[in-house]
Design an enzyme around this catalytic site. Structure first.
Site, short mmCIF file in Angstrom:
data_model
loop_
_atom_site.label_atom_id
_atom_site.label_comp_id
_atom_site.label_asym_id
_atom_site.label_seq_id
_atom_site.Cartn_x
_atom_site.Cartn_y
_atom_site.Cartn_z
N LYS A 65 0.82 -1.21 0.00
CA LYS A 65 0.00 0.00 0.00
C LYS A 65 0.85 1.26 0.00
O LYS A 65 0.46 2.29 -0.53
CB LYS A 65 -0.92 0.01 1.22
CG LYS A 65 -2.01 -1.03 1.19
CD LYS A 65 -2.86 -0.97 2.46
CE LYS A 65 -3.95 -2.03 2.45
NZ LYS A 65 -4.76 -1.99 3.69
N GLU A 153 20.89 -3.27 -1.63
CA GLU A 153 21.29 -4.57 -2.16
C GLU A 153 20.04 -5.43 -2.40
O GLU A 153 19.11 -5.44 -1.61
CB GLU A 153 22.20 -5.23 -1.13
CG GLU A 153 22.57 -6.65 -1.41
CD GLU A 153 23.31 -7.28 -0.23
OE1 GLU A 153 23.87 -8.38 -0.41
OE2 GLU A 153 23.33 -6.68 0.87
N ASP A 199 8.81 -3.75 14.54
CA ASP A 199 7.78 -4.52 13.84
C ASP A 199 8.38 -5.85 13.36
O ASP A 199 8.05 -6.34 12.28
CB ASP A 199 7.24 -3.73 12.66
CG ASP A 199 5.98 -4.36 12.05
OD1 ASP A 199 5.21 -5.00 12.80
OD2 ASP A 199 5.78 -4.22 10.83
N ASP A 216 12.59 -4.03 6.03
CA ASP A 216 11.50 -3.12 6.42
C ASP A 216 11.80 -2.44 7.76
O ASP A 216 11.08 -2.63 8.75
CB ASP A 216 10.16 -3.86 6.49
CG ASP A 216 9.70 -4.35 5.12
OD1 ASP A 216 10.16 -3.79 4.11
OD2 ASP A 216 8.90 -5.29 5.06
#
Length: 265
Positions: A65, A153, A199, A216
């Site tokens: 998203k 990378e 997270d 992330d």
């Protein structure tokens, strides 16, 4: 959204900088993903070509998203992961503001402009990757950031990204080794980089050629964030939960948490 004139100007300059022969597939790539490649993003991408960071984009390998990740190549034909944040996602914009306002690194400096907000977020992710990479945490090597584009990378081969931890099925011994390595990276991140992922789970750990890679990291926070230790405990719980379900014998989350926190200086 980029207009046809913007796209044609971009391609003319792109071919001049790279020396590539014009191809219909290049134009198709940028036209199909018009929600990503607005005029400003085309300009930012061109700057990364001008800096000889990116030679070409090959196609989308991940779409969410808030961003698209593309398989790319540099001028030496090495693989790249090119993450482009969508500047049109209003829902994601609200989430960014909340995270940035709570981060001491950006206190009182959260941009009001949507484009500058996404640029700040991309720089935050690059900075987090760099801090982790420098202390030996297993993350994709960060290469460059410009505006809403992050280059790093590529983990995988021939444009196919490495599988996520939740997608692999190794034996319990191998999983136990991965668990120990992931937890050691959590320690390094906290004690050396002074960062908490915030997270961490089986959804943002890749496994490639026997090694894990944490990804992330845009939402990662510094230890002076008011919720840093809460996020750390949650990360540990998530990781322990996953590996325990796979049959790995693990310490209790509170034991791991206590050991890490006791070493904070």
């Amino acid at each position: 959204m980029a207009g046809r004139r913007d796209l044609d100007r971009f391609l003319d300059e792109y071919y001049r900088l790279t020396g590539k022969e014009p191809r219909r597939s290049d134009k198709d790539l940028f036209e199909v993903v018009e929600e990503v490649f607005d005029a400003a993003t085309l300009k930012a991408l061109l700057e990364l070509v001008r800096r000889r960071v990116i030679f070409e984009l090959k196609g989308v390998v991940s779409a969410g998203k808030e961003a698209r990740v593309y398989w790319g190549k540099d001028f030496e034909k090495r693989d790249l992961a090119v993450k482009i944040y969508l500047t049109t996602s209003a829902e994601f914009r609200r989430g960014l503001i909340k995270y940035l306002e709570a981060d001491p690194r950006f206190a009182g400096r959260v941009p009001k402009s949507t484009r500058k907000l996404y640029s700040t977020w991309a720089r935050k992710e690059f900075s987090n990757y760099m801090r982790m990479f420098k202390v030996g945490v297993s993350v994709p090597r960060p290469i460059a950031v410009h505006e809403n584009i992050l280059v790093m990378e590529f983990i995988g081969e021939n444009g196919k990204p490495a599988p996520l931890l939740r997608e692999v099925d190794p034996d319990v011994e191998t999983l136990a080794e991965i668990f120990r390595a992931v937890m050691e990276d959590v320690r390094k991140s906290v004690l050396r980089a002074r960062l908490v992922h915030g997270d961490l789970s089986e959804y943002n750990i890749m496994v490639w050629e026997g090694k894990h890679y944490i990804i992330d990291v845009s939402q990662a926070v510094t230890l002076d964030h008011p919720n840093a230790l809460d996020y750390l405990y949650r990360d540990i719980v998530n990781v322990v939960r996953f590996f325990s379900k796979q049959g790995v014998e693990t310490p209790r989350p509170e034991e791991i948490f206590k050991e890490i926190v006791s070493n904070l200086r």
